[in-house]
Design a protein around this motif. Structure first.
Motif, PDB file in Angstrom:
ATOM      1  N   UNK A  80      -1.709  -5.173  10.050  1.00  0.00           N
ATOM      2  CA  UNK A  80      -2.083  -4.176   9.053  1.00  0.00           C
ATOM      3  C   UNK A  80      -1.073  -4.113   7.922  1.00  0.00           C
ATOM      4  N   UNK A  81       0.166  -4.436   8.244  1.00  0.00           N
ATOM      5  CA  UNK A  81       1.227  -4.372   7.248  1.00  0.00           C
ATOM      6  C   UNK A  81       2.574  -4.506   7.905  1.00  0.00           C
ATOM      7  N   UNK A  82       3.605  -4.210   7.135  1.00  0.00           N
ATOM      8  CA  UNK A  82       4.963  -4.266   7.651  1.00  0.00           C
ATOM      9  C   UNK A  82       5.709  -2.996   7.269  1.00  0.00           C
ATOM     10  N   UNK A  83       6.675  -2.676   8.076  1.00  0.00           N
ATOM     11  CA  UNK A  83       7.522  -1.510   7.838  1.00  0.00           C
ATOM     12  C   UNK A  83       8.914  -1.843   8.345  1.00  0.00           C
ATOM     13  N   UNK A  84       9.606  -2.652   7.580  1.00  0.00           N
ATOM     14  CA  UNK A  84      10.941  -3.087   7.996  1.00  0.00           C
ATOM     15  C   UNK A  84      11.983  -2.035   7.644  1.00  0.00           C
ATOM     16  N   UNK A 108       6.195   9.486  -5.120  1.00  0.00           N
ATOM     17  CA  UNK A 108       6.468  10.150  -3.847  1.00  0.00           C
ATOM     18  C   UNK A 108       5.242  10.971  -3.448  1.00  0.00           C
ATOM     19  N   UNK A 109       4.765  10.789  -2.218  1.00  0.00           N
ATOM     20  CA  UNK A 109       3.617  11.537  -1.716  1.00  0.00           C
ATOM     21  C   UNK A 109       3.969  12.440  -0.543  1.00  0.00           C
ATOM     22  N   UNK A 110       5.078  12.145   0.129  1.00  0.00           N
ATOM     23  CA  UNK A 110       5.464  12.953   1.284  1.00  0.00           C
ATOM     24  C   UNK A 110       6.888  12.596   1.694  1.00  0.00           C
ATOM     25  N   UNK A 111       7.375  13.363   2.664  1.00  0.00           N
ATOM     26  CA  UNK A 111       8.699  13.099   3.210  1.00  0.00           C
ATOM     27  C   UNK A 111       8.669  13.405   4.706  1.00  0.00           C
ATOM     28  N   UNK A 137       0.827  -1.208   0.000  1.00  0.00           N
ATOM     29  CA  UNK A 137       0.000   0.000   0.000  1.00  0.00           C
ATOM     30  C   UNK A 137       0.860   1.257   0.000  1.00  0.00           C
ATOM     31  N   UNK A 138       2.071   1.122   0.494  1.00  0.00           N
ATOM     32  CA  UNK A 138       2.987   2.261   0.532  1.00  0.00           C
ATOM     33  C   UNK A 138       4.378   1.756   0.876  1.00  0.00           C
ATOM     34  N   UNK A 139       5.337   2.633   0.676  1.00  0.00           N
ATOM     35  CA  UNK A 139       6.711   2.316   1.039  1.00  0.00           C
ATOM     36  C   UNK A 139       7.310   3.557   1.683  1.00  0.00           C
ATOM     37  N   UNK A 140       8.009   3.359   2.775  1.00  0.00           N
ATOM     38  CA  UNK A 140       8.739   4.444   3.423  1.00  0.00           C
ATOM     39  C   UNK A 140      10.210   4.099   3.312  1.00  0.00           C
ATOM     40  N   UNK A 141      10.937   4.908   2.568  1.00  0.00           N
ATOM     41  CA  UNK A 141      12.369   4.691   2.417  1.00  0.00           C
ATOM     42  C   UNK A 141      13.085   5.053   3.711  1.00  0.00           C
ATOM     43  N   UNK A 142      14.295   4.551   3.872  1.00  0.00           N
ATOM     44  CA  UNK A 142      15.049   4.826   5.099  1.00  0.00           C
ATOM     45  C   UNK A 142      15.336   6.308   5.290  1.00  0.00           C
ATOM     46  N   UNK A 143      15.292   7.102   4.201  1.00  0.00           N
ATOM     47  CA  UNK A 143      15.509   8.550   4.337  1.00  0.00           C
ATOM     48  C   UNK A 143      14.219   9.302   4.649  1.00  0.00           C
TER      49      UNK A 143
END
Length: 107
Positions: A87-91, A18-21, A2-8
């Protein structure tokens, strides 16, 4: 996905756009650099009007403004709601980043 959050702190949607930072200082900004909210070093989450939305505790528990448990982000990145459903994962991203995405709807 559903989304990805990069380490930065870059937040991408399911199309990889990209939707936000999330900046290292805790500011959450959209692609036009408008402030969406902030997560403080103490885990407090605030919206763009600086109104308190909730908190991410050091153990990953996420609480709303009324101190009710919304869920938890576990050490392995698994994100669970208050009923313990996944709900999901965020490794490999900070717990606070995952909590902001899954529980506070700033995006």
């Amino acid at each position: 996905m559903i989304a990805k959050i990069d380490t930065d702190g870059t937040v991408r949607n399911s199309n990889n756009s990209v939707v936000a930072h999330i900046n290292s200082n805790g500011d959450i900004r959209d692609t036009n650099n408008h402030l969406l909210g902030k997560i403080g070093s103490n885990g407090d989450v605030r919206d763009n009007n600086n109104s308190y939305m909730g908190k991410v505790e050091s153990n990953g528990t996420v609480r709303n403004r009324n101190n009710s448990t919304l869920g938890k982000v576990e050490n392995d990145g698994t994100v669970r709601d208050s009923n313990n459903h996944v709900l999901g994962t965020a490794r490999d991203v900070p717990v606070k980043y995952a909590a902001v995405y899954f529980f506070f709807y700033l995006f």
